[in-house]
Design a protein around this motif. Sequence first.
Motif, PDB file in Angstrom:
ATOM      1  N   ARG A   1       1.008  -1.242   0.204  1.00 51.67           N
ATOM      2  CA  ARG A   1      -0.113  -0.122   0.325  1.00 51.67           C
ATOM      3  C   ARG A   1       0.800   0.952  -0.275  1.00 51.67           C
ATOM      4  NH1 ARG A   1      -1.241   2.678   4.023  1.00 51.67           N
ATOM      5  NH2 ARG A   1      -0.579   1.225   5.528  1.00 51.67           N
ATOM      6  N   LEU A   2       1.651   1.574   0.406  1.00 53.80           N
ATOM      7  CA  LEU A   2       2.898   2.490   1.166  1.00 53.80           C
ATOM      8  C   LEU A   2       3.848   2.310  -0.762  1.00 53.80           C
ATOM      9  CD1 LEU A   2       4.121   2.303   3.745  1.00 53.80           C
ATOM     10  CD2 LEU A   2       2.670   3.353   3.950  1.00 53.80           C
ATOM     11  N   ALA A   3       4.033   1.644  -1.074  1.00 56.49           N
ATOM     12  CA  ALA A   3       4.344   0.892  -2.126  1.00 56.49           C
ATOM     13  C   ALA A   3       4.011   1.714  -3.290  1.00 56.49           C
ATOM     14  CB  ALA A   3       5.231  -0.069  -2.712  1.00 56.49           C
ATOM     15  N   SER A   4       2.757   1.648  -3.509  1.00 60.99           N
ATOM     16  CA  SER A   4       1.777   2.372  -4.068  1.00 60.99           C
ATOM     17  C   SER A   4       1.792   3.468  -4.509  1.00 60.99           C
ATOM     18  CB  SER A   4       0.472   1.181  -4.242  1.00 60.99           C
ATOM     19  OG  SER A   4      -0.362   2.150  -3.421  1.00 60.99           O
ATOM     20  N   GLU A   5       1.894   3.903  -4.104  1.00 63.07           N
ATOM     21  CA  GLU A   5       2.636   5.549  -4.084  1.00 63.07           C
ATOM     22  C   GLU A   5       4.028   5.994  -4.516  1.00 63.07           C
ATOM     23  OE1 GLU A   5       1.616   7.217   0.093  1.00 63.07           O
ATOM     24  OE2 GLU A   5      -0.218   5.902  -0.060  1.00 63.07           O
ATOM     25  N   ILE A   6       4.947   5.701  -4.738  1.00 62.07           N
ATOM     26  CA  ILE A   6       5.480   5.530  -5.228  1.00 62.07           C
ATOM     27  C   ILE A   6       6.000   4.913  -6.727  1.00 62.07           C
ATOM     28  CG2 ILE A   6       8.665   5.166  -4.557  1.00 62.07           C
ATOM     29  CD1 ILE A   6       7.368   4.715  -1.277  1.00 62.07           C
ATOM     30  N   ASP A   7       7.068   5.853  -6.925  1.00 56.09           N
ATOM     31  CA  ASP A   7       7.935   5.699  -8.439  1.00 56.09           C
ATOM     32  C   ASP A   7       8.456   4.500  -8.374  1.00 56.09           C
ATOM     33  OD1 ASP A   7       7.971   5.080 -11.501  1.00 56.09           O
ATOM     34  OD2 ASP A   7       9.088   6.714 -11.729  1.00 56.09           O
ATOM     35  N   HIS A   8       8.300   3.314  -9.199  1.00 60.94           N
ATOM     36  CA  HIS A   8       9.487   2.116  -8.830  1.00 60.94           C
ATOM     37  C   HIS A   8       9.208   1.037  -9.244  1.00 60.94           C
ATOM     38  CE1 HIS A   8       6.367   0.672  -6.223  1.00 60.94           C
ATOM     39  NE2 HIS A   8       7.453  -0.603  -6.171  1.00 60.94           N
ATOM     40  N   GLU A   9      10.922   0.703 -10.246  1.00 66.58           N
ATOM     41  CA  GLU A   9      10.979   0.066 -11.503  1.00 66.58           C
ATOM     42  C   GLU A   9      10.706  -1.979 -10.658  1.00 66.58           C
ATOM     43  OE1 GLU A   9      12.364   1.344 -15.208  1.00 66.58           O
ATOM     44  OE2 GLU A   9      13.447   2.248 -13.744  1.00 66.58           O
ATOM     45  N   LEU A  10      11.674  -1.926  -9.554  1.00 68.51           N
ATOM     46  CA  LEU A  10      12.900  -2.808  -8.540  1.00 68.51           C
ATOM     47  C   LEU A  10      11.759  -3.021  -6.808  1.00 68.51           C
ATOM     48  CD1 LEU A  10      15.941  -2.820 -10.827  1.00 68.51           C
ATOM     49  CD2 LEU A  10      14.388  -4.809 -10.721  1.00 68.51           C
ATOM     50  N   LEU A  11      12.315  -4.034  -7.030  1.00 68.03           N
ATOM     51  CA  LEU A  11      12.197  -4.413  -5.849  1.00 68.03           C
ATOM     52  C   LEU A  11      13.330  -4.989  -4.554  1.00 68.03           C
ATOM     53  CD1 LEU A  11       8.105  -5.582  -4.839  1.00 68.03           C
ATOM     54  CD2 LEU A  11       9.118  -3.418  -4.171  1.00 68.03           C
ATOM     55  N   CYS A  12      13.898  -4.401  -3.084  1.00 70.18           N
ATOM     56  CA  CYS A  12      15.191  -5.051  -2.852  1.00 70.18           C
ATOM     57  C   CYS A  12      14.893  -4.768  -1.451  1.00 70.18           C
ATOM     58  CB  CYS A  12      16.193  -4.006  -2.963  1.00 70.18           C
ATOM     59  SG  CYS A  12      17.608  -4.852  -2.536  1.00 70.18           S
ATOM     60  N   GLY A  13      15.268  -6.057  -0.777  1.00 69.72           N
ATOM     61  CA  GLY A  13      14.516  -6.419   1.074  1.00 69.72           C
ATOM     62  C   GLY A  13      16.722  -6.180   1.618  1.00 69.72           C
ATOM     63  N   VAL A  14      15.974  -5.579   2.337  1.00 74.76           N
ATOM     64  CA  VAL A  14      17.522  -5.231   3.080  1.00 74.76           C
ATOM     65  C   VAL A  14      17.698  -6.873   3.474  1.00 74.76           C
ATOM     66  CG1 VAL A  14      19.163  -4.755   5.031  1.00 74.76           C
ATOM     67  CG2 VAL A  14      17.311  -2.554   3.877  1.00 74.76           C
ATOM     68  N   PRO A  15      18.573  -7.727   3.398  1.00 73.76           N
ATOM     69  CA  PRO A  15      18.946  -8.812   3.831  1.00 73.76           C
ATOM     70  C   PRO A  15      19.230  -9.137   5.563  1.00 73.76           C
ATOM     71  CG  PRO A  15      21.496  -7.994   3.092  1.00 73.76           C
ATOM     72  CD  PRO A  15      20.268  -7.216   3.018  1.00 73.76           C
ATOM     73  N   TYR A  16      18.313  -9.486   6.294  1.00 71.32           N
ATOM     74  CA  TYR A  16      18.133 -10.524   6.053  1.00 71.32           C
ATOM     75  C   TYR A  16      16.390 -10.731   6.251  1.00 71.32           C
ATOM     76  CZ  TYR A  16      22.592 -13.011   5.650  1.00 71.32           C
ATOM     77  OH  TYR A  16      23.718 -13.679   4.439  1.00 71.32           O
ATOM     78  N   ALA A  17      16.162  -9.789   6.939  1.00 73.43           N
ATOM     79  CA  ALA A  17      14.183  -9.705   7.485  1.00 73.43           C
ATOM     80  C   ALA A  17      13.676  -9.014   6.779  1.00 73.43           C
ATOM     81  CB  ALA A  17      14.104  -8.753   8.669  1.00 73.43           C
ATOM     82  N   ALA A  18      14.063  -8.608   6.201  1.00 76.59           N
ATOM     83  CA  ALA A  18      13.164  -7.958   5.101  1.00 76.59           C
ATOM     84  C   ALA A  18      12.999  -8.434   3.782  1.00 76.59           C
ATOM     85  CB  ALA A  18      13.492  -6.444   4.791  1.00 76.59           C
ATOM     86  N   LEU A  19      13.821  -9.464   3.136  1.00 76.57           N
ATOM     87  CA  LEU A  19      13.502 -10.575   1.971  1.00 76.57           C
ATOM     88  C   LEU A  19      12.478 -11.333   2.396  1.00 76.57           C
ATOM     89  CD1 LEU A  19      17.588 -12.342   2.157  1.00 76.57           C
ATOM     90  CD2 LEU A  19      16.497  -9.903   0.468  1.00 76.57           C
ATOM     91  N   PRO A  20      12.212 -12.142   3.100  1.00 74.47           N
ATOM     92  CA  PRO A  20      10.701 -12.589   2.448  1.00 74.47           C
ATOM     93  C   PRO A  20       9.705 -11.091   2.149  1.00 74.47           C
ATOM     94  CG  PRO A  20      12.046 -13.163   4.443  1.00 74.47           C
ATOM     95  CD  PRO A  20      12.753 -11.981   4.231  1.00 74.47           C
ATOM     96  N   LEU A  21       9.720 -10.297   3.120  1.00 75.51           N
ATOM     97  CA  LEU A  21       8.363  -9.078   3.208  1.00 75.51           C
ATOM     98  C   LEU A  21       8.268  -8.784   1.118  1.00 75.51           C
ATOM     99  CD1 LEU A  21       8.699  -7.156   6.123  1.00 75.51           C
ATOM    100  CD2 LEU A  21       6.581  -9.195   5.535  1.00 75.51           C
ATOM    101  N   ALA A  22      10.131  -8.743   0.797  1.00 70.08           N
ATOM    102  CA  ALA A  22       9.815  -8.038  -0.628  1.00 70.08           C
ATOM    103  C   ALA A  22       9.925  -9.160  -1.497  1.00 70.08           C
ATOM    104  CB  ALA A  22      11.990  -7.027  -0.690  1.00 70.08           C
ATOM    105  N   THR A  23      10.122 -10.380  -1.449  1.00 66.74           N
ATOM    106  CA  THR A  23       9.282 -11.622  -1.938  1.00 66.74           C
ATOM    107  C   THR A  23       8.145 -11.365  -2.307  1.00 66.74           C
ATOM    108  OG1 THR A  23      11.367 -12.638  -1.066  1.00 66.74           O
ATOM    109  CG2 THR A  23       9.966 -14.131  -2.222  1.00 66.74           C
ATOM    110  N   VAL A  24       7.591 -11.612  -1.266  1.00 70.38           N
ATOM    111  CA  VAL A  24       6.010 -11.448  -1.377  1.00 70.38           C
ATOM    112  C   VAL A  24       5.239 -10.365  -1.781  1.00 70.38           C
ATOM    113  CG1 VAL A  24       4.315 -11.073   0.110  1.00 70.38           C
ATOM    114  CG2 VAL A  24       5.659 -12.683   1.000  1.00 70.38           C
ATOM    115  N   MET A  25       5.958  -8.918  -1.676  1.00 72.56           N
ATOM    116  CA  MET A  25       6.007  -7.937  -2.201  1.00 72.56           C
ATOM    117  C   MET A  25       5.780  -8.201  -4.227  1.00 72.56           C
ATOM    118  SD  MET A  25       7.139  -5.191  -0.137  1.00 72.56           S
ATOM    119  CE  MET A  25       6.775  -3.618  -1.218  1.00 72.56           C
ATOM    120  N   SER A  26       6.915  -8.941  -4.254  1.00 74.18           N
ATOM    121  CA  SER A  26       7.354  -9.023  -5.851  1.00 74.18           C
ATOM    122  C   SER A  26       6.185  -9.772  -6.576  1.00 74.18           C
ATOM    123  CB  SER A  26       8.363  -9.249  -5.891  1.00 74.18           C
ATOM    124  OG  SER A  26       9.013  -9.921  -7.256  1.00 74.18           O
ATOM    125  N   ILE A  27       5.668 -10.698  -5.777  1.00 75.04           N
ATOM    126  CA  ILE A  27       5.115 -12.013  -6.224  1.00 75.04           C
ATOM    127  C   ILE A  27       4.010 -11.405  -6.487  1.00 75.04           C
ATOM    128  CG2 ILE A  27       3.853 -14.026  -5.612  1.00 75.04           C
ATOM    129  CD1 ILE A  27       6.323 -15.376  -4.452  1.00 75.04           C
TER     130      ILE A  27
END
Length: 207
Positions: free
Chosen positions: A55-81
């Motif tokens: 929901r927050l990301a939808s307000e931001i122009d972006h082409e890629l996602l990158c999660g800070v390792p390691y705790a945010a990696l699963p979150l970025a993965t779900v968001m990407s999917i």
Amino acid sequence: MVTLEELAIQLFDAGAVRLGDIEAKVGRRTPVYFDLRVIVSHPGIMVAVSEHLQRLASEIDHELLCGVPYAALPLATVMSINTGTPMIMKRKETKLYATKKMIEGVFHKYQQCLVVEDVVTSGGSLLETVTTLRDEGLRITNAVVVLDREQGGVSVLKANGVHVLPLFTLTNLANILRDAGRIDDETVDIITEHIKVSQFGTKDNFE
């Protein structure tokens, strides 16, 4: 989608919010510790956190996602999917064989990458990832995070050209948990005082 208030309670009940005199990074003590790693064992909570970050990301122009390792990696993965947005991964260390890359995945110079983080305290971990991505030619101007501990990290990142959007501030989270009967007024006061006396600045050491 669950509300942020419901999500805060779920995170507390799952053990992602721990209270007590806890040792944090480099020997610092904290009365409240936020450990999002536990939610990999709670798929429903992980999806809910990711949806709110989307929901927050939808307000931001972006082409890629990158999660800070390691705790945010699963979150970025779900968001990407969920969104179909390509994801890249920053390694903790340089690959010592074959490509010897620091960034895994497909990307192009000057692409806009949105960084995903679990907690911002001093801002050091997120800034390290941002620096690595920028060194590879990517544009980083925004990050979405689950919790801003309100200890100066967001200001440090802003000074380095990164605008941070959090789901929760530590004050907001503490108030939600108090109103839900999970913590008492005394605990809220301890957390509030900790925020006041534990501030980081742009000249601090971010080990």
